[in-house]
Design an enzyme around this catalytic site. Structure first.
Site, PDB file in Angstrom:
ATOM      1  N   CYS A 112       0.820  -1.228   0.000  1.00 62.14           N
ATOM      2  CA  CYS A 112       0.000   0.000   0.000  1.00 62.14           C
ATOM      3  C   CYS A 112       0.843   1.262   0.000  1.00 62.14           C
ATOM      4  O   CYS A 112       0.316   2.370  -0.151  1.00 62.14           O
ATOM      5  CB  CYS A 112      -0.948   0.003   1.192  1.00 62.14           C
ATOM      6  N   HIS A 246      -2.955   6.946   3.598  1.00 63.44           N
ATOM      7  CA  HIS A 246      -3.434   5.672   3.056  1.00 63.44           C
ATOM      8  C   HIS A 246      -4.722   5.318   3.793  1.00 63.44           C
ATOM      9  O   HIS A 246      -4.803   5.435   5.017  1.00 63.44           O
ATOM     10  CB  HIS A 246      -2.374   4.587   3.257  1.00 63.44           C
ATOM     11  N   ASN A 276     -10.122  -0.132   1.293  1.00 67.62           N
ATOM     12  CA  ASN A 276      -8.669  -0.031   1.134  1.00 67.62           C
ATOM     13  C   ASN A 276      -8.299  -0.482  -0.279  1.00 67.62           C
ATOM     14  O   ASN A 276      -8.395  -1.672  -0.593  1.00 67.62           O
ATOM     15  CB  ASN A 276      -8.009  -0.918   2.205  1.00 67.62           C
TER      16      ASN A 276
END
Ligand code: COA
Length: 321
Positions: A112, A246, A276
């Site tokens: 990520c 994030h 996500n």
């Protein structure tokens, strides 16, 4: 000194919206549990789209805003852990589809934190003077590696992509900080293909996400805090106009705000609608916030991420659009 400035942003997300309620028909979960524990209400999931098609949409949007043709690109970097093909890379595939014959092209894998890694690499090429125009695209199709019977992971993720065009200029990206710690690798894994050849036969494993959610949660809070503290050494955090974190769990973001005493309103949060999206999460948020007109020229925007590997990092962007 030469800097990299963002001259275009774009995003491409799948059409299919999956609301929390849809999980209730095949998992022991609820909309209420997912919303209160994560902040997620819905996510996008690929049906007919692919990593490549999402990248193309993002890239075309970013190039259109930048006002440059693909033939001007010197480099294309795609960050992903879920490419359509191991080879060719997604970057090479979109190089062909965009028509960017001059560009070198490669994929990078940093979970990520992928977008921050990819922009940092691009920034080095621009600062050194080797390249002038670089396309960075982040894409992940985690639905491809999700175990849909595991309620502790499958409700968290979504698919998506976003891109930026970087060009050499006088102002732009600074304070890039990327880190990794391979010792922590066991808390979040997606296996690769098993070794299966005439001399060795490994048990074929399903290639799905396995995660220790609590460990990852703690890691995320500590390391996003660390990454912003690092950024704060060169730019006081109260002089930052926007924070784009994030988007993994709204509770992680809120704890980072609390640790650093930053008002929550300064964080752009869209996890509610996307879940996500791995390396695409920061640029999707960046592109949405820009489209809403939240940034003014000269604004200081702090990007901060953590991801599998483990990896983490931060970056300060001076908005030049
Ligand atoms: N629906 C209902 N119950 C669920 C559930 C779901 N979708 N997922 C897990 N549960 C259950 C667990 O089984 C556990 O039950 P038990 O107490 O009977 O064992 C209970 O809820 C609490 O689990 P816990 O792990 O303590 O929940 P949590 O508050 O820590 O939230 C996560 C779990 C996964 C949401 C949270 O740990 C998290 O976000 N971690 C970070 C994950 C992440 O960011 N990953 C990506 C990294 S890039």
């Amino acid at each position: 000194m030469m800097r990299s400035q963002i001259i275009g942003v774009g995003r491409g997300v799948p059409a299919r919206v999956v609301e929390n309620k849809e999980f209730e028909s095949f998992l022991d979960t609820s909309d209420e549990w997912i919303r209160t524990r994560t902040g997620i209400s819905a996510r996008r999931v690929c049906t007919h789209e692919t990593a490549t098609s999402l990248c193309m949409e993002s890239a075309r949007g970013a190039l259109a805003q930048a006002g440059i043709g693909a033939e001007e690109l010197d480099l294309i970097i795609v960050s992903t852990i879920t490419p359509d093909t191991v080879t060719p890379s997604v970057a090479c595939t979109i190089q062909k589809m965009l028509g960017a014959p001059r560009a070198a092209a490669f994929d990078i894998s940093a979970g990520c934190t992928g977008f921050l890694y990819a922009v940092t690499v691009a920034d080095q090429f621009i600062r050194s003077g080797m390249y002038r125009s670089v396309l960075v695209v982040s894409v992940d199709v985690l639905s491809r590696v999700t175990d849909w019977s595991d309620r502790s992971t499958c409700v968290l993720f979504g698919d998506g992509s976003a891109a930026v065009v970087l060009r050499a200029g006088e102002r732009g990206i600074g304070n890039a900080y990327i880190r990794s710690d391979g010792d922590l690798d066991g808390s979040l894994t997606i296996p690769g293909n098993p070794i299966d050849n005439p001399w060795n036969h490994e048990d074929a494993r399903r290639q799905t996400i396995a995660m220790d959610g609590r460990n990852v949660f703690l890691f995320a809070v500590n390391h996003m805090t660390d990454a912003l503290e690092h950024l704060g050494q060169t730019c006081p955090l109260d002089e930052v106009d926007w924070f784009i974190p994030h988007q993994a769990n709204v509770r992680i973001i809120e704890l980072v705000c609390k640790n650093l005493g930053i008002p929550r309103e300064k964080f752009y949060i869209n996890i509610e609608r996307y879940g996500n999206t791995s390396s695409a999460s920061i640029p999707i948020a960046l592109s949405e916030a820009a489209e809403k007109g939240l940034f003014k020229t000269g604004d200081r925007i702090a990007l901060v991420a953590f991801g599998s590997g483990f990896t983490w990092g931060s970056m300060l962007v001076e908005w030049t659009l």
